[in-house]
Design a protein around this motif. Structure first.
Motif, PDB file in Angstrom:
ATOM      1  N   TYR A 118     -54.884 -16.565   3.903  1.00 52.41           N
ATOM      2  CA  TYR A 118     -53.682 -16.823   3.168  1.00 52.41           C
ATOM      3  C   TYR A 118     -52.295 -17.051   3.815  1.00 52.41           C
ATOM      4  CZ  TYR A 118     -57.680 -16.146  -0.705  1.00 52.41           C
ATOM      5  OH  TYR A 118     -59.023 -16.659  -1.454  1.00 52.41           O
ATOM      6  N   PRO A 119     -52.034 -17.540   4.654  1.00 51.57           N
ATOM      7  CA  PRO A 119     -50.878 -17.847   5.019  1.00 51.57           C
ATOM      8  C   PRO A 119     -49.515 -17.257   4.375  1.00 51.57           C
ATOM      9  CG  PRO A 119     -51.505 -19.793   5.398  1.00 51.57           C
ATOM     10  CD  PRO A 119     -52.619 -18.858   4.205  1.00 51.57           C
ATOM     11  N   PHE A 120     -49.398 -17.690   3.619  1.00 52.93           N
ATOM     12  CA  PHE A 120     -48.466 -16.906   2.919  1.00 52.93           C
ATOM     13  C   PHE A 120     -48.419 -16.413   2.483  1.00 52.93           C
ATOM     14  CE2 PHE A 120     -48.974 -21.417   3.721  1.00 52.93           C
ATOM     15  CZ  PHE A 120     -47.524 -22.009   4.680  1.00 52.93           C
ATOM     16  N   SER A 121     -47.528 -14.554   2.268  1.00 54.61           N
ATOM     17  CA  SER A 121     -47.732 -13.507   1.825  1.00 54.61           C
ATOM     18  C   SER A 121     -46.284 -12.576   1.473  1.00 54.61           C
ATOM     19  CB  SER A 121     -48.338 -12.854   1.819  1.00 54.61           C
ATOM     20  OG  SER A 121     -47.703 -11.591   3.624  1.00 54.61           O
ATOM     21  N   HIS A 122     -46.112 -12.114   0.319  1.00 57.97           N
ATOM     22  CA  HIS A 122     -45.312 -11.505   0.513  1.00 57.97           C
ATOM     23  C   HIS A 122     -45.034  -9.632  -1.099  1.00 57.97           C
ATOM     24  CE1 HIS A 122     -41.160 -10.269  -2.306  1.00 57.97           C
ATOM     25  NE2 HIS A 122     -40.735 -10.582  -0.791  1.00 57.97           N
ATOM     26  N   TYR A 123     -44.662  -8.749  -0.612  1.00 54.22           N
ATOM     27  CA  TYR A 123     -44.749  -7.773  -1.681  1.00 54.22           C
ATOM     28  C   TYR A 123     -43.128  -7.374  -1.278  1.00 54.22           C
ATOM     29  CZ  TYR A 123     -45.059  -5.338   3.783  1.00 54.22           C
ATOM     30  OH  TYR A 123     -45.204  -5.062   3.981  1.00 54.22           O
ATOM     31  N   THR A 124     -43.146  -6.672  -2.434  1.00 53.62           N
ATOM     32  CA  THR A 124     -41.644  -6.053  -2.495  1.00 53.62           C
ATOM     33  C   THR A 124     -42.209  -4.602  -1.727  1.00 53.62           C
ATOM     34  OG1 THR A 124     -42.946  -3.906  -4.575  1.00 53.62           O
ATOM     35  CG2 THR A 124     -42.068  -5.889  -5.523  1.00 53.62           C
ATOM     36  N   SER A 125     -40.479  -4.585  -2.007  1.00 53.86           N
ATOM     37  CA  SER A 125     -40.012  -3.723   0.091  1.00 53.86           C
ATOM     38  C   SER A 125     -40.363  -2.412  -0.775  1.00 53.86           C
ATOM     39  CB  SER A 125     -38.852  -4.543  -0.208  1.00 53.86           C
ATOM     40  OG  SER A 125     -38.254  -3.684  -0.801  1.00 53.86           O
ATOM     41  N   GLY A 126     -40.293  -0.992  -0.881  1.00 50.91           N
ATOM     42  CA  GLY A 126     -40.426   0.281  -0.906  1.00 50.91           C
ATOM     43  C   GLY A 126     -41.313   0.836  -1.626  1.00 50.91           C
ATOM     44  N   VAL A 127     -41.697   1.472  -1.947  1.00 52.85           N
ATOM     45  CA  VAL A 127     -43.020   2.365  -2.808  1.00 52.85           C
ATOM     46  C   VAL A 127     -42.177   2.726  -3.871  1.00 52.85           C
ATOM     47  CG1 VAL A 127     -45.046   4.012  -2.659  1.00 52.85           C
ATOM     48  CG2 VAL A 127     -44.413   2.135  -0.814  1.00 52.85           C
ATOM     49  N   MET A 128     -42.995   1.955  -4.936  1.00 56.12           N
ATOM     50  CA  MET A 128     -42.402   2.896  -6.798  1.00 56.12           C
ATOM     51  C   MET A 128     -43.558   3.507  -6.916  1.00 56.12           C
ATOM     52  SD  MET A 128     -40.467   0.544  -6.660  1.00 56.12           S
ATOM     53  CE  MET A 128     -39.751   0.483  -8.628  1.00 56.12           C
ATOM     54  N   THR A 129     -43.623   4.426  -8.302  1.00 57.12           N
ATOM     55  CA  THR A 129     -44.062   5.645  -8.015  1.00 57.12           C
ATOM     56  C   THR A 129     -45.530   4.937  -8.303  1.00 57.12           C
ATOM     57  OG1 THR A 129     -42.166   6.240  -9.568  1.00 57.12           O
ATOM     58  CG2 THR A 129     -44.983   6.642 -10.234  1.00 57.12           C
ATOM     59  N   TYR A 130     -45.840   3.775  -9.443  1.00 60.39           N
ATOM     60  CA  TYR A 130     -46.605   2.599  -9.271  1.00 60.39           C
ATOM     61  C   TYR A 130     -47.805   1.816  -8.178  1.00 60.39           C
ATOM     62  CZ  TYR A 130     -45.561   4.043 -14.186  1.00 60.39           C
ATOM     63  OH  TYR A 130     -45.380   4.598 -14.969  1.00 60.39           O
ATOM     64  N   GLY A 131     -46.714   2.009  -7.197  1.00 64.76           N
ATOM     65  CA  GLY A 131     -47.229   0.870  -6.058  1.00 64.76           C
ATOM     66  C   GLY A 131     -46.550  -0.358  -6.411  1.00 64.76           C
ATOM     67  N   GLN A 132     -46.514  -1.081  -5.303  1.00 69.42           N
ATOM     68  CA  GLN A 132     -45.676  -2.552  -5.177  1.00 69.42           C
ATOM     69  C   GLN A 132     -46.563  -3.431  -6.098  1.00 69.42           C
ATOM     70  OE1 GLN A 132     -46.309  -1.136  -0.431  1.00 69.42           O
ATOM     71  NE2 GLN A 132     -44.352  -2.318  -0.406  1.00 69.42           N
ATOM     72  N   ASN A 133     -46.446  -4.588  -5.973  1.00 70.37           N
ATOM     73  CA  ASN A 133     -46.452  -5.483  -6.434  1.00 70.37           C
ATOM     74  C   ASN A 133     -46.497  -6.251  -5.444  1.00 70.37           C
ATOM     75  OD1 ASN A 133     -47.010  -5.370  -8.803  1.00 70.37           O
ATOM     76  ND2 ASN A 133     -44.642  -6.853  -9.677  1.00 70.37           N
ATOM     77  N   ALA A 134     -47.857  -7.693  -4.437  1.00 70.62           N
ATOM     78  CA  ALA A 134     -48.451  -8.593  -3.640  1.00 70.62           C
ATOM     79  C   ALA A 134     -48.772  -9.499  -4.351  1.00 70.62           C
ATOM     80  CB  ALA A 134     -48.732  -7.826  -2.484  1.00 70.62           C
ATOM     81  N   ILE A 135     -48.387 -10.862  -3.071  1.00 77.28           N
ATOM     82  CA  ILE A 135     -48.555 -12.086  -3.894  1.00 77.28           C
ATOM     83  C   ILE A 135     -49.763 -12.936  -2.122  1.00 77.28           C
ATOM     84  CG2 ILE A 135     -46.748 -12.867  -2.908  1.00 77.28           C
ATOM     85  CD1 ILE A 135     -47.954 -15.887  -5.279  1.00 77.28           C
ATOM     86  N   PHE A 136     -50.527 -12.789  -2.252  1.00 78.28           N
ATOM     87  CA  PHE A 136     -51.515 -13.986  -0.781  1.00 78.28           C
ATOM     88  C   PHE A 136     -51.411 -14.848  -1.790  1.00 78.28           C
ATOM     89  CE2 PHE A 136     -51.213  -9.453   0.084  1.00 78.28           C
ATOM     90  CZ  PHE A 136     -51.541  -9.295   1.191  1.00 78.28           C
ATOM     91  N   SER A 137     -51.105 -16.485  -0.591  1.00 82.11           N
ATOM     92  CA  SER A 137     -51.264 -17.655  -0.787  1.00 82.11           C
ATOM     93  C   SER A 137     -51.534 -18.388  -0.333  1.00 82.11           C
ATOM     94  CB  SER A 137     -49.772 -17.842  -1.929  1.00 82.11           C
ATOM     95  OG  SER A 137     -50.127 -19.681  -2.490  1.00 82.11           O
ATOM     96  N   LYS A 138     -52.508 -19.611  -0.319  1.00 82.80           N
ATOM     97  CA  LYS A 138     -52.870 -20.284  -0.224  1.00 82.80           C
ATOM     98  C   LYS A 138     -52.226 -21.340   0.157  1.00 82.80           C
ATOM     99  CE  LYS A 138     -58.373 -19.737  -0.254  1.00 82.80           C
ATOM    100  NZ  LYS A 138     -59.055 -20.414  -0.811  1.00 82.80           N
ATOM    101  N   PHE A 139     -51.089 -21.500  -0.364  1.00 85.37           N
ATOM    102  CA  PHE A 139     -50.039 -22.454  -0.148  1.00 85.37           C
ATOM    103  C   PHE A 139     -48.498 -21.822  -0.118  1.00 85.37           C
ATOM    104  CE2 PHE A 139     -53.620 -24.346  -3.903  1.00 85.37           C
ATOM    105  CZ  PHE A 139     -53.866 -24.360  -2.816  1.00 85.37           C
ATOM    106  N   TRP A 140     -47.490 -22.573   0.390  1.00 83.82           N
ATOM    107  CA  TRP A 140     -45.759 -22.196   0.208  1.00 83.82           C
ATOM    108  C   TRP A 140     -45.377 -21.503  -0.654  1.00 83.82           C
ATOM    109  CZ3 TRP A 140     -41.303 -23.744  -1.600  1.00 83.82           C
ATOM    110  CH2 TRP A 140     -40.057 -23.009  -0.016  1.00 83.82           C
ATOM    111  N   ILE A 141     -45.016 -20.628  -0.173  1.00 85.53           N
ATOM    112  CA  ILE A 141     -44.521 -19.764  -1.398  1.00 85.53           C
ATOM    113  C   ILE A 141     -43.059 -19.417  -1.258  1.00 85.53           C
ATOM    114  CG2 ILE A 141     -46.977 -18.654  -2.957  1.00 85.53           C
ATOM    115  CD1 ILE A 141     -45.287 -16.019  -0.765  1.00 85.53           C
ATOM    116  N   GLU A 142     -42.342 -19.450  -2.171  1.00 86.89           N
ATOM    117  CA  GLU A 142     -41.089 -18.916  -1.888  1.00 86.89           C
ATOM    118  C   GLU A 142     -39.823 -17.812  -2.765  1.00 86.89           C
ATOM    119  OE1 GLU A 142     -36.128 -21.260  -2.071  1.00 86.89           O
ATOM    120  OE2 GLU A 142     -38.332 -21.865  -2.429  1.00 86.89           O
TER     121      GLU A 142
END
Length: 314
Positions: A118-142
């Protein structure tokens, strides 16, 4: 509060109906059953889909969402060798993976392994109380529509072999019942603690109302831009709730619940404390997609289960 009790209410209605049948109260029993069916359809609680013969010709898209509880026991112990969890993800062969309660420190090794597929990824900056969100994708993301006020509602444009669509990864406000249980010594009495629970649920519902309205505003903007749209994640609410209804919307812009479209059964995605079972994780999609399949995958890494769906571009 009432929506959370819907599975229990449905079971009670069926029990009452069976009891009435034993006493030959056929008409009353039928009325109770009709009431249960109506409630089930309104809340989209118990899905029944026996015909799953949809053809998979054309471009398909498999999406997996998982509240991984990375600050829990598994990732704390196995952060350096999360091979068992990684093998489970690979077995699903999803095109896009959405995580909630992701921790970029604990998940560093997992992330590096996933990037190979999954070469395209992104996660939210900082660590929230519940943790972060993240995405892993085989396709280009913006990333699109980022709002610091809603740090755990993240939207992206995905380009999938010529088709573009928007995907929103969500982690909405929790009811915090689990925390109340822990603070209560791990085995509280519902009767004694009901006031605290009701207050907690009421406060979180107000937060989810604002969050769901924000998600809906993103969805409407995507419709205006003629983008397919998928909303997925830990919604922390059940079918029929105000939160879910707000996200789904109405009319031509209505988003469909993939579990209700193709799943079978209650589809519980949250399990904890041996008695809390709810369908809190959801995937919704616009009518641009045909829903081919949906399933819940049991695992022991988190207090949530994995929800996965296969979509086809119309």
């Amino acid at each position: 509060m009432l929506a959370l009790c819907t599975p229990i209410i449905l079971c009670l209605l069926l029990l009452v109906s069976l009891t009435l049948l034993l006493f030959r109260k056929w008409r009353v029993s039928l009325l109770v059953i009709l009431g249960a069916v109506l409630l089930n359809n309104l809340t989209e609680t118990f899905a029944i889909n026996l015909n799953t013969d949809s053809k998979e010709d054309g471009q398909t898209l498999t999406i997996l969402t998982f509240n991984m509880h990375s600050q829990g026991e598994y990732m704390d112990i196995n952060r350096g060798n999360p091979g068992e969890m990684l093998s489970l993800f690979r077995a699903q062969d999803a095109d896009v993976i959405l995580f909630q309660e992701y921790d970029s420190v604990r998940c560093r090794v997992l992330r590096n392994s996933l990037l190979a597929e999954y070469p395209f990824s992104h996660y939210t900056s900082g660590v929230m109380t519940y943790g972060q969100n993240a995405i892993f994708s085989k396709f280009w993301i913006e990333p699109i529509h980022q709002n610091p006020e809603y740090n755990l509602i993240n939207s992206y444009k995905v380009v999938c072999e010529g088709d573009s669509f928007a995907i929103i990864n969500c982690h909405l406000q929790s009811n915090n019942i689990g925390e109340k249980i822990i603070l209560g010594g791990g085995n509280p009495s519902w009767f004694d603690k009901m006031g605290t629970y009701v207050e907690s649920i009421g406060k979180s519902a107000k937060s989810r109302k604002r969050e769901s309205e924000y998600i809906r505003s993103i969805a409407d903007s995507c419709f205006c831009a003629s983008l397919h749209i998928v909303v997925a994640g830990d919604i922390n609410d059940v079918g029929g709730s105000a939160t879910v209804r707000s996200i789904e919307g109405e009319g031509e812009r209505k988003l469909r619940d993939v579990w209700w479209q193709t799943g079978n059964g209650m589809g519980f995605t949250y399990h904890d404390y041996n008695w809390l079972y709810f369908r809190l994780d959801h995937i919704f999609c616009s009518s641009h997609f045909e829903v081919l399949d949906s399933k819940v995958i049991d695992q022991s890494f988190s207090d949530h289960e994995i929800l996965i769906t296969k979509l086809k571009f119309n």
